[in-house]
Scaffold this motif. Structure first.
Motif: not given
Length: 338
Positions: A81-102
């Motif tokens: 929580a709290g944006g530890q893994l990045g903001d929303e757009v960054s998180s979406i991009e990382q989910v696309q790449l598979g570096s974040i799972d969900l």
């Protein structure tokens, strides 16, 4: 050290390294009481940009609990929580790449990756909250989530983000005519700009963190958001006239990486989808509680609420927006509003 001792030392070192390697290889497995080998738990990461006690985070954690339960502990989800893994757009991009799972993100930034999901930003799309959630949790909502196919994202469920409404520093607003001439801050969204202009106001895109000072200095006359945001930003202090007419309720979306999804068995995919859908009730209950608390707080703080029971003239006023987006969203509008 003589050759014999050196040879003995090297032999013992080789054994130690071999044992350590074997230990590492078996770190994800364990043996149960029957002596059968358990393949262990796969831990996934879920990105959330809101605080630990926010309704969407509460929904995420319920989803995680249900996944672990439904997969008999084979999958565990850690919520960051709290944006530890990045903001929303960054998180979406990382989910696309598979570096974040969900991730849990709003549907608005998702339009950069799937333009069809933008239909959910249309004004006064649903006749009631009850109808809205029947649609989103039902067959049509699941069909809309399938439009993520080909984006490297998998849509799992929708979460509540409340209803956005207009507020201003000048006067109470009961009808669309009361908005005429007011400068209203909106998100950098073509639909949002079109809505405000259709209602006769002047749309002023502005960074969120600048809205308070903009209202305070008169650079803008008003803005739009839900009750919790209206309260936590203290906008009610400088724009006390809030119109309760819920013109937009763009939901949140729980998404998964296609790379992760493809590693799941059909049975586990079903478990994940069921967990996501079942977690919606808990998330919406948390949102309703937060909304009521915020509503009471802004009233106590001096805000004047104007209730609008009949939305027919507001819907009529934004018809040009529907005409503008008919080609792009027409089929989905029919499915969601019929």
């Amino acid at each position: 050290m003589n050759k014999k001792l050196l040879s003995l030392f090297l032999t013992m070192l080789s054994v130690i390294i071999l044992l350590a390697a074997c230990s590492d290889d078996s770190s994800n497995t364990s043996t149960d009481s029957s002596g059968e080998e358990d393949q262990g738990t796969t831990t996934l990461r879920l990105a959330e940009n809101q605080p630990e006690d926010y309704p969407t985070t509460i929904g995420d954690k319920e989803f995680a609990r249900l996944v672990e339960e439904k997969t008999d502990g084979r999958y565990k989800i850690d919520v960051y929580a709290g944006g530890q893994l990045g903001d929303e757009v960054s998180s979406i991009e990382q989910v696309q790449l598979g570096s974040i799972d969900l991730a849990r993100v709003n549907a608005t930034p998702l339009t950069q990756f799937n333009d069809q999901i933008g239909v959910l930003s249309m004004p006064y799309l649903f006749k009631s909250e009850e109808e809205k959630w029947q649609k989103l949790n039902g067959e049509v909502g699941q069909e809309l989530l399938q439009t993520f196919e080909g984006t490297s994202l998998v849509g799992l469920s929708f979460y509540d983000s409340g209803e956005r409404a207009f507020y201003n520093s000048d006067h109470p607003v009961k009808t669309p005519e009361d908005l005429e001439g007011l400068k209203i801050r909106v998100q950098q969204s073509d639909v949002a700009i079109s809505v405000v202009e259709a209602l006769g106001a002047s749309a002023s895109p502005m960074a969120y963190e600048e809205v308070y000072s903009g209202l305070q200095t008169g650079v803008i006359d008003g803005a739009e958001n839900n009750f919790p945001s209206y309260y936590t930003t203290n906008h009610y202090e400088v724009a006390p006239y809030y119109t309760v007419n819920g013109y937009s309720g763009t939901p949140e979306v729980l998404i998964a990486s296609q790379q992760v999804w493809d590693t799941l068995s059909e049975e586990d995919q079903t478990a994940f989808r069921e967990a996501a859908l079942e977690s919606v009730e808990v998330q919406r209950e948390a949102w309703a509680e937060l909304t009521e608390e915020a509503k009471e707080a802004v009233i106590e703080g001096g805000a004047e609420l104007t209730e609008v029971d009949d939305l027919s003239e507001w819907r009529e006023a934004v018809q040009p927006v529907y005409d503008e987006y008919a080609d792009q969203y027409g089929d989905w509008i029919d499915k969601l509003s019929e």
